[in-house]
Design a protein around this motif. Structure first.
Motif, PDB file in Angstrom:
ATOM      1  N   ARG A 219       0.891  -1.243  -0.034  1.00  0.00           N
ATOM      2  CA  ARG A 219       0.024  -0.231   0.023  1.00  0.00           C
ATOM      3  C   ARG A 219       0.838   1.303  -0.098  1.00  0.00           C
ATOM      4  O   ARG A 219       0.603   2.155  -0.591  1.00  0.00           O
ATOM      5  CB  ARG A 219      -0.960  -0.209   1.019  1.00  0.00           C
ATOM      6  N   TRP A 220       2.016   1.317   1.081  1.00  0.00           N
ATOM      7  CA  TRP A 220       2.534   2.461   1.025  1.00  0.00           C
ATOM      8  C   TRP A 220       3.596   2.648  -0.021  1.00  0.00           C
ATOM      9  O   TRP A 220       4.204   4.003  -0.184  1.00  0.00           O
ATOM     10  CB  TRP A 220       3.289   2.558   2.352  1.00  0.00           C
TER      11      TRP A 220
ATOM     12  N   ASP B 100      -3.736  10.401   5.107  1.00  0.00           N
ATOM     13  CA  ASP B 100      -4.458   9.236   5.310  1.00  0.00           C
ATOM     14  C   ASP B 100      -4.836   9.042   6.690  1.00  0.00           C
ATOM     15  O   ASP B 100      -5.838   8.537   6.899  1.00  0.00           O
ATOM     16  CB  ASP B 100      -3.563   7.990   4.593  1.00  0.00           C
TER      17      ASP B 100
ATOM     18  N   ASP C 125      -3.989   3.427  15.095  1.00  0.00           N
ATOM     19  CA  ASP C 125      -4.228   4.116  14.028  1.00  0.00           C
ATOM     20  C   ASP C 125      -5.687   4.695  13.960  1.00  0.00           C
ATOM     21  O   ASP C 125      -6.556   3.459  14.034  1.00  0.00           O
ATOM     22  CB  ASP C 125      -3.896   2.870  12.732  1.00  0.00           C
TER      23      ASP C 125
ATOM     24  N   TRP D 152      -2.318  -4.535  11.910  1.00  0.00           N
ATOM     25  CA  TRP D 152      -1.747  -4.323  10.420  1.00  0.00           C
ATOM     26  C   TRP D 152      -0.915  -5.380  10.217  1.00  0.00           C
ATOM     27  O   TRP D 152       0.017  -5.133   9.139  1.00  0.00           O
ATOM     28  CB  TRP D 152      -1.372  -3.079  10.099  1.00  0.00           C
TER      29      TRP D 152
ATOM     30  N   LYS E 221      -8.589   2.319  -3.127  1.00  0.00           N
ATOM     31  CA  LYS E 221      -8.393   3.696  -2.664  1.00  0.00           C
ATOM     32  C   LYS E 221      -7.344   4.363  -3.883  1.00  0.00           C
ATOM     33  O   LYS E 221      -6.133   3.876  -3.614  1.00  0.00           O
ATOM     34  CB  LYS E 221      -7.922   3.804  -1.193  1.00  0.00           C
TER      35      LYS E 221
HETATM   36  C1  BGC Z   1      -4.719   2.767   5.646  1.00  0.00           C
HETATM   37  C2  BGC Z   1      -4.803   1.298   4.827  1.00  0.00           C
HETATM   38  C3  BGC Z   1      -3.837   0.576   5.253  1.00  0.00           C
HETATM   39  C4  BGC Z   1      -3.572   0.307   6.552  1.00  0.00           C
HETATM   40  C5  BGC Z   1      -2.190  -0.463   7.146  1.00  0.00           C
HETATM   41  C6  BGC Z   1      -4.595   2.380   6.927  1.00  0.00           C
HETATM   42  O1  BGC Z   1      -4.469   3.386   7.797  1.00  0.00           O
HETATM   43  O2  BGC Z   1      -5.900   3.477   5.542  1.00  0.00           O
HETATM   44  O3  BGC Z   1      -5.116   1.597   3.696  1.00  0.00           O
HETATM   45  O4  BGC Z   1      -3.927  -0.825   4.651  1.00  0.00           O
HETATM   46  O5  BGC Z   1      -3.483   1.549   7.445  1.00  0.00           O
HETATM   47  O6  BGC Z   1      -1.147   0.276   6.516  1.00  0.00           O
END
Ligand code: BGC
Length: 416
Positions: A92-93, A166, A215, A271, A347
């Protein structure tokens, strides 16, 4: 003018040293830096126009690849926009990194992307590194929303404008803007997908998993999912298989942050793919026969969804499972094509990165960026720019991800 800017840089560095050895002196110095930054900004806005036009005309950015942590730093060492992302270990990042480097580079901005690798301490060091390079704008996706407050306060004291990217940074007034996807809609879409694709009947086992409690998004995703799942749990259509806290709250349509925190405490994946895998294994080992068969799984994102799906797929007493995800990671798109993951949420990181860069351009040019909503971070209402999301299933992989140019069809097998 050049001399003034050099003076300002010197003061920055001095301030950082004093932060370490003499906080009172640091405060005095940071005031001077702020004054000089104001001066520098005026100059910057004049130079910026010319730089951008030149950059766009020549089509080449001024960013050079940097080994190790990130990339994009100017050869001179001076950086205009600093970006801090949580980890290189989740695709993702890397998607976000790619977008930033492309967009900022094409626009002719000097920039540098640094990764925190899951550590708030590294994140703070990264912010300090970028401050020392003279950044005017910091775009930061916090590793831990509360812990990041100290880092952004330091940036703010150095006259830097802070954009939370984000993930919201909480408990501080040092966040100027927030650029985000509609995270409530993400959770809602995941929950609704489970409802729309559930087997018929009642007492259908529902396994709940969430993101990291550090988060803020993990709370919003869960809140969105709960808003649609709760009535189905309350009326007995679904039965929660792995959270006594969620079961106990099944009659409550709206949960407090503390209540969501209690549920997340039981079902968090942090995560982390490995945590997700072992939690799913432990849940299935503990589950009685009536909690197997055809089941539903709320998985918070793609990485954890793949781990959890693999565990459910290998349990001989699980006849079928429907599992959610988010991020449209390449590996999960392949899982969806192969029928191993049911859905993901797209996204579009191109939009999020472009929105943050547009904000940075406004800030550097002395303009107030446009926002469309606010998010309360437990201290202030942060002006925010929000982007919508798209649900992706086998039916629309092509339209959503290939035709839109996000991925190339050749990156997948079995695509119809
Ligand atoms: C993001 C997700 C990501 C997750 C883990 C979240 O804050 O919005 O897109 O999968 O963090 O990194």
């Amino acid at each position: 003018m050049k001399q003034k800017l050099q003076e300002r840089d010197k003061l920055f560095k001095k301030t950082i040293c004093y932060i370490l050895i003499n906080p009172i002196k640091a405060k005095q110095l940071s005031k001077e830096v702020r004054y000089m930054k104001k001066f520098g900004k005026k100059l910057m806005s004049i130079v910026l126009g010319a730089t951008m036009v030149f950059g766009l005309m020549t089509g080449c950015g001024s960013n050079d690849a940097q080994a190790n942590q990130g990339s994009g730093a100017a050869a001179s060492g001076e950086v205009q926009v600093g970006i801090v992302l949580p980890t290189k270990d989740e695709p993702r990042w890397l998607q976000d990194q790619k977008q930033f480097e492309t967009i900022l580079g094409d626009a002719g901005f000097t920039n540098q992307v640094l990764f925190s690798q899951g550590s708030s301490a590294t994140e703070k060091t990264n912010v300090e590194t970028l401050i020392s390079k003279g950044i005017d704008v910091l775009i930061i996706c916090a590793q831990d929303g509360a812990a990041a407050a100290a880092a952004v306060e330091e940036a703010k004291d150095a006259g830097v404008t802070v954009i939370a990217y984000d993930r919201l940074i909480t408990g501080t007034d040092a966040v100027d803007y927030y650029v985000t996807f509609d995270s409530f809609a993400v959770g809602q879409a995941q929950g609704q997908y489970l409802i729309d694709n559930a087997p018929s009947g009642s007492d259908i086992p529902l396994y709940l998993y969430a993101g990291a409690a550090t988060d803020n998004n993990a709370f919003i995703f869960f809140e969105g999912a709960w808003s649609v799942l709760q009535p189905k749990i309350a009326d007995g259509t679904f039965v929660v298989a792995n959270s006594s806290e969620a079961e106990a709250l099944s009659d409550k349509a709206e949960l407090t942050r503390e209540e969501i925190g209690n549920i997340i405490g039981q079902i968090t994946t942090d995560w982390d793919f490995n945590v997700a895998k072992s939690k799913a294994e432990a849940n299935l080992t503990a589950a009685s026969a009536d909690l197997k068969g055809d089941v539903l799984v709320l998985a918070p994102n793609d990485g954890t969804a793949r781990s959890i799906a693999d565990v459910f797929a290998s349990d001989k007493d699980v006849t079928s499972y429907v599992v959610t995800g988010q991020d449209s990671e390449k590996a999960s798109v392949q899982y969806i094509i192969d029928g191993k993951q049911s859905m993901t949420v797209f996204k579009d990181t191109r939009t999020l990165a472009a929105d943050s860069v547009a904000m940075a351009v406004d800030i550097l040019g002395g303009k107030t960026p446009a926002t469309d909503t606010t998010y309360n971070n437990e201290k202030i209402d942060v002006p925010a720019k929000q982007t919508s999301i798209v649900v992706v299933t086998q039916d629309n992989v092509m339209a959503a991800l290939i035709d839109s140019g996000y991925y190339d069809a050749s990156e997948f097998t079995g695509l119809q």
